[in-house]
Design a protein around this motif. Structure first.
Motif, short mmCIF file in Angstrom:
data_model
loop_
_atom_site.label_atom_id
_atom_site.label_comp_id
_atom_site.label_asym_id
_atom_site.label_seq_id
_atom_site.Cartn_x
_atom_site.Cartn_y
_atom_site.Cartn_z
N HIS A 26 0.77 -1.29 0.12
CA HIS A 26 0.04 -0.03 -0.06
C HIS A 26 0.83 1.12 0.15
O HIS A 26 0.44 2.33 -0.62
CB HIS A 26 -0.83 -0.20 1.29
N ASP A 27 2.14 1.17 0.71
CA ASP A 27 3.00 2.42 0.46
C ASP A 27 4.38 2.08 0.96
O ASP A 27 4.61 0.82 1.29
CB ASP A 27 2.54 3.25 1.84
N ASP A 269 -6.99 3.54 -8.04
CA ASP A 269 -5.45 2.92 -7.80
C ASP A 269 -4.64 3.89 -8.12
O ASP A 269 -3.36 3.63 -7.56
CB ASP A 269 -5.52 1.51 -8.54
N ARG A 272 -2.28 5.44 -5.24
CA ARG A 272 -1.39 4.61 -4.53
C ARG A 272 -0.09 4.38 -5.44
O ARG A 272 1.11 4.20 -5.12
CB ARG A 272 -2.16 3.16 -4.51
N ASP A 309 -5.11 10.03 0.35
CA ASP A 309 -3.67 9.86 -0.20
C ASP A 309 -2.50 10.58 0.78
O ASP A 309 -1.61 9.91 0.98
CB ASP A 309 -3.52 10.14 -1.72
#
Length: 338
Positions: A26-27, A269, A272, A309
């Motif tokens: 995810h990150d 998406d 991300r 975000d």
């Protein structure tokens, strides 16, 4: 694997942190050699840039660039904070609005007032947090913002965080005279993970965890500009020297709803993908064929995804050719360069 995991490890000798959600990356944060955002310098005013309303400043790590410099003169020392990474061939961007940010508290020198995040709606909790702040903060010119992750169960941690940030702010803000010097380094990936990834998660710190928890495989995917989307659709995310180009495709699905579904999947998406790939600046989205009546739902979906975000992004709008443009802050270096 279901749930959230924060994995702290090293990659090629550099400190790094990964956030996995239900087994999906995810990150991702990784250290680099450039001055970290959040670093604070005592800089020396060098020379103004006519026509841009800015000035180059000298620091031990090279020139930085400051906008809105009315009243500054060459040779004058001032405190500045790095706001992001520089584009190729340009100076590091800085600001005079120095902030001291931690997990629970943000201390704001020269902006007095004790404030609680608006996302905290519970009046009883807000009163409790204000009581903690009044009990810890000294009277003066410094202000405080208590962040949305503050809870009633973390009173001691919040008080300690406020005191620590206030002490650091007082020490650094007193360093107004002298030669150019770095006064504070920005937070590295492990501290940033603790500071910003605030939702409950399992924390993994074992050496080699990137390999055993699938992070390395996920990072391999970031080297590929093609991103698979739901329903067989896909998009390409490709940085050029001038901008980041995003091309959305429906794949083999030729049904009437295919284009809209592909564009909505891309909108959900894209934040991300940009975040993990460290991409910013001008972003142009070449959407799959989209009727003008469907543009508002695409914009709404993208806006909702960007809201969570955490990186400042402006929705610029549609071009005459039917592309959608964004302007995104450069607060990370491109993944490929690190």
């Amino acid at each position: 694997m279901k749930g959230r995991q924060i994995i702290l490890d090293h990659l090629n000798g550099r400190e790094a942190a990964a956030l996995m959600v239900d087994g999906k990356l995810h990150d991702f944060l990784i250290d680099n050699d450039a001055p970290r955002p959040g670093s604070i310098y005592r800089a020396i005013a060098d020379r103004p840039v006519k026509g841009q309303g800015g000035m180059f400043l000298s620091t031990p790590d090279g020139n930085v660039f400051l906008r809105q410099v009315k009243g500054l003169s060459p040779g004058q020392p001032l405190l500045v904070q790095v706001t992001g990474y520089a584009e190729d061939g340009k100076a590091i961007p800085v600001t005079q609005k120095v902030l001291f940010k931690s997990r629970y508290a943000i201390v704001t020198p020269d902006s007095p007032g004790l404030n609680v995040s608006r996302s905290i709606k519970d009046d009883e909790l807000r009163d409790t947090l204000k009581g903690i702040a009044h009990g810890v903060m000294q009277e003066g010119d410094m202000g405080l913002i208590l962040r949305s992750c503050c809870t009633a169960e973390e009173v001691d941690e919040i008080a300690e965080d406020i005191a620590s940030m206030e002490d650091m702010a007082a020490a650094i803000m007193s360093e107004t005279t002298g030669p150019a010097e770095k006064l504070s380094d920005g937070d590295g990936p492990h501290v940033l993970a603790w500071r910003e990834w605030i939702e409950p998660a399992e924390v993994v710190t074992d050496p080699g965890s990137f390999d055993t928890h699938g992070v390395l495989d996920a990072l391999d995917d970031l080297s590929n500009p093609r991103v698979q989307l739901s329903g067989g659709a896909f998009m390409y995310v490709e940085p050029t020297r001038a901008l980041v180009a995003v091309d959305v495709n429906t794949g083999r699905d030729t049904s009437p709803a295919a284009s809209l579904q592909a564009n909505l999947a891309a909108a959900r998406d894209l934040p991300r993908q940009l975040r993990m790939r460290g991409l910013g600046g001008q972003i142009t989205i070449d959407v799959a064929p989209l009727a003008k009546k469907d543009r508002p739902v695409f914009e709404s979906t993208l806006r909702s995804a960007l809201k969570v975000d955490g990186i400042e992004t402006v929705l610029v709008g549609w071009t005459p050719l039917g592309h959608f443009e964004l302007q995104r802050k450069r607060d990370r270096l491109p993944f490929e360069s690190t």
